[in-house]
Design a protein around this motif. Structure first.
Motif, PDB file in Angstrom:
ATOM      1  N   ILE A  91       0.833  -1.207   0.000  1.00 26.14           N
ATOM      2  CA  ILE A  91       0.000   0.000   0.000  1.00 26.14           C
ATOM      3  C   ILE A  91       0.866   1.255   0.000  1.00 26.14           C
ATOM      4  N   PHE A  92       0.725   2.040  -1.072  1.00 28.61           N
ATOM      5  CA  PHE A  92       1.349   3.358  -1.163  1.00 28.61           C
ATOM      6  C   PHE A  92       0.324   4.394  -0.719  1.00 28.61           C
ATOM      7  N   GLY A  93       0.774   5.454  -0.104  1.00 32.93           N
ATOM      8  CA  GLY A  93      -0.159   6.491   0.309  1.00 32.93           C
ATOM      9  C   GLY A  93       0.451   7.871   0.251  1.00 32.93           C
ATOM     10  N   ASN A  94      -0.431   8.857   0.258  1.00 37.93           N
ATOM     11  CA  ASN A  94      -0.027  10.254   0.358  1.00 37.93           C
ATOM     12  C   ASN A  94      -1.143  10.998   1.082  1.00 37.93           C
ATOM     13  N   LEU A 120       1.106  -6.454  -7.117  1.00 39.13           N
ATOM     14  CA  LEU A 120      -0.126  -6.349  -6.347  1.00 39.13           C
ATOM     15  C   LEU A 120       0.014  -5.146  -5.420  1.00 39.13           C
ATOM     16  N   ILE A 121      -0.604  -4.026  -5.797  1.00 39.80           N
ATOM     17  CA  ILE A 121      -0.439  -2.765  -5.076  1.00 39.80           C
ATOM     18  C   ILE A 121      -1.782  -2.064  -4.899  1.00 39.80           C
ATOM     19  N   GLN A 122      -1.786  -1.131  -3.943  1.00 42.02           N
ATOM     20  CA  GLN A 122      -2.927  -0.260  -3.707  1.00 42.02           C
ATOM     21  C   GLN A 122      -2.376   1.150  -3.485  1.00 42.02           C
ATOM     22  N   GLY A 123      -3.195   2.151  -3.765  1.00 45.54           N
ATOM     23  CA  GLY A 123      -2.850   3.529  -3.470  1.00 45.54           C
ATOM     24  C   GLY A 123      -3.963   4.165  -2.659  1.00 45.54           C
ATOM     25  N   ILE A 124      -3.594   4.856  -1.613  1.00 43.13           N
ATOM     26  CA  ILE A 124      -4.568   5.563  -0.783  1.00 43.13           C
ATOM     27  C   ILE A 124      -4.147   7.025  -0.726  1.00 43.13           C
ATOM     28  N   ILE A 125      -5.066   7.913  -1.062  1.00 40.21           N
ATOM     29  CA  ILE A 125      -4.797   9.345  -1.015  1.00 40.21           C
ATOM     30  C   ILE A 125      -5.732   9.970   0.016  1.00 40.21           C
ATOM     31  N   ALA A 126      -5.130  10.587   1.023  1.00 37.84           N
ATOM     32  CA  ALA A 126      -5.892  11.292   2.051  1.00 37.84           C
ATOM     33  C   ALA A 126      -5.796  12.783   1.758  1.00 37.84           C
ATOM     34  N   GLY A 127      -6.901  13.468   1.830  1.00 35.71           N
ATOM     35  CA  GLY A 127      -6.906  14.906   1.604  1.00 35.71           C
ATOM     36  C   GLY A 127      -8.071  15.322   0.734  1.00 35.71           C
ATOM     37  N   ASP A 128      -8.157  16.616   0.505  1.00 32.30           N
ATOM     38  CA  ASP A 128      -9.225  17.165  -0.322  1.00 32.30           C
ATOM     39  C   ASP A 128      -8.674  18.392  -1.028  1.00 32.30           C
ATOM     40  N   GLY A 129      -9.336  18.802  -2.096  1.00 27.47           N
ATOM     41  CA  GLY A 129      -8.885  19.991  -2.796  1.00 27.47           C
ATOM     42  C   GLY A 129      -9.490  20.104  -4.178  1.00 27.47           C
ATOM     43  N   GLU A 130      -9.107  21.191  -4.852  1.00 24.75           N
ATOM     44  CA  GLU A 130      -9.733  21.536  -6.124  1.00 24.75           C
ATOM     45  C   GLU A 130      -9.437  20.558  -7.250  1.00 24.75           C
ATOM     46  N   PHE A 150      -9.631   7.363  -2.522  1.00 23.09           N
ATOM     47  CA  PHE A 150      -9.537   8.636  -1.808  1.00 23.09           C
ATOM     48  C   PHE A 150     -10.299   8.466  -0.505  1.00 23.09           C
ATOM     49  N   ILE A 151      -9.685   8.886   0.593  1.00 25.21           N
ATOM     50  CA  ILE A 151     -10.379   8.748   1.876  1.00 25.21           C
ATOM     51  C   ILE A 151     -10.770  10.098   2.461  1.00 25.21           C
ATOM     52  N   GLY A 152     -10.533  11.173   1.705  1.00 28.13           N
ATOM     53  CA  GLY A 152     -10.936  12.497   2.163  1.00 28.13           C
ATOM     54  C   GLY A 152      -9.972  13.093   3.175  1.00 28.13           C
ATOM     55  N   HIS A 153     -10.388  14.204   3.743  1.00 28.12           N
ATOM     56  CA  HIS A 153      -9.570  14.925   4.722  1.00 28.12           C
ATOM     57  C   HIS A 153      -9.362  14.070   5.964  1.00 28.12           C
ATOM     58  N   VAL A 154      -8.131  14.024   6.434  1.00 26.72           N
ATOM     59  CA  VAL A 154      -7.781  13.302   7.659  1.00 26.72           C
ATOM     60  C   VAL A 154      -7.383  14.344   8.698  1.00 26.72           C
ATOM     61  N   GLU A 155      -8.094  14.366   9.792  1.00 22.89           N
ATOM     62  CA  GLU A 155      -7.826  15.372  10.832  1.00 22.89           C
ATOM     63  C   GLU A 155      -6.479  15.166  11.508  1.00 22.89           C
ATOM     64  N   LYS A 156      -6.131  13.916  11.775  1.00 23.15           N
ATOM     65  CA  LYS A 156      -4.862  13.613  12.453  1.00 23.15           C
ATOM     66  C   LYS A 156      -4.037  12.699  11.546  1.00 23.15           C
ATOM     67  N   ALA A 157      -3.021  13.282  10.926  1.00 25.81           N
ATOM     68  CA  ALA A 157      -2.187  12.528   9.980  1.00 25.81           C
ATOM     69  C   ALA A 157      -1.547  11.314  10.631  1.00 25.81           C
ATOM     70  N   GLU A 158      -1.250  11.405  11.936  1.00 27.95           N
ATOM     71  CA  GLU A 158      -0.598  10.277  12.597  1.00 27.95           C
ATOM     72  C   GLU A 158      -1.456   9.012  12.597  1.00 27.95           C
ATOM     73  N   SER A 159      -2.755   9.164  12.367  1.00 24.92           N
ATOM     74  CA  SER A 159      -3.613   7.977  12.263  1.00 24.92           C
ATOM     75  C   SER A 159      -3.599   7.396  10.851  1.00 24.92           C
ATOM     76  N   PHE A 160      -3.180   8.195   9.873  1.00 27.88           N
ATOM     77  CA  PHE A 160      -3.147   7.736   8.475  1.00 27.88           C
ATOM     78  C   PHE A 160      -1.897   6.911   8.167  1.00 27.88           C
ATOM     79  N   TYR A 161      -0.747   7.390   8.578  1.00 26.14           N
ATOM     80  CA  TYR A 161       0.513   6.768   8.164  1.00 26.14           C
ATOM     81  C   TYR A 161       0.652   5.293   8.532  1.00 26.14           C
TER      82      TYR A 161
END
Length: 180
Positions: A91-94, A120-130, A150-161
């Motif tokens: 799983i790759f993420g940003n 065999l990969i996945q990508g997860i993008i946290a955040g929102d924008g234009e 896309f999982i949308g805005h994450v309030e606490k990044a430490e829970s995403f990583y």
């Protein structure tokens, strides 16, 4: 940079600050002397070391400025390394604003290349924008709906990583890359 600060001063912006991230003072050139003397109101360093270098090497440049420190570090109590098994799929993420600057089209292209090579990969993008709709359209065109979410805005990044195996950092430019 002096032109930008001068322009801000001429346009009537009352508070004009320079935030410095490295402990390297500029050469004492006439353009810097004018900029610091007439165009800046505040000097912000990211560390005491940074501020002290300016105070020592170019004291005349910051003598009349309000000096502050805004650290840019990582709170090691919040972001502690987690040893975990690498998952399958990998799983790759940003976690970022969804803007052109963040280079998320590169993120999508990387996932596409890896998928096409049979990984065999996945990508997860946290955040929102234009740029969200444009990125979703690209994902659909490349048929990556099952690989990238896309999982949308994450309030606490430490829970995403901890949910990803690897940060895929694709920004075209950053002032100070806090994501890393």
């Amino acid at each position: 940079f002096p032109v930008t600060i001068i322009g801000a001063g001429l346009s009537g912006i009352k508070k004009r600050m320079l935030r410095v991230g490295t402990p390297h003072a500029p050469k004492n050139k006439w353009s810097y002397r004018l900029t610091f003397k007439f165009c800046l109101t505040d000097f912000v360093g990211i560390s005491e070391e940074c501020i002290n270098v300016f105070k020592k090497e170019v004291p005349n440049l910051i003598a009349n400025l309000k000096i502050s420190k805004i650290p840019n570090g990582i709170d090691v109590q919040t972001f502690t390394p987690i040893k975990k098994e690498i998952t399958s799929p990998f799983i790759f993420g940003n976690c970022c604003r969804l803007t052109e600057q963040k280079g998320l089209k590169l993120f999508i292209a990387a996932i596409k290349k890896l998928k096409d090579k049979g990984h065999l990969i996945q990508g997860i993008i946290a955040g929102d924008g234009e740029q969200k709709d444009e990125l979703l359209q690209l994902i659909n065109e490349l048929k990556l709906q099952n690989e990238i979410s896309f999982i949308g805005h994450v309030e606490k990044a430490e829970s995403f990583y901890p949910t990803i195996d690897c940060l895929l950092f694709t920004s075209y430019f950053e002032g100070t890359a806090r994501t890393i």
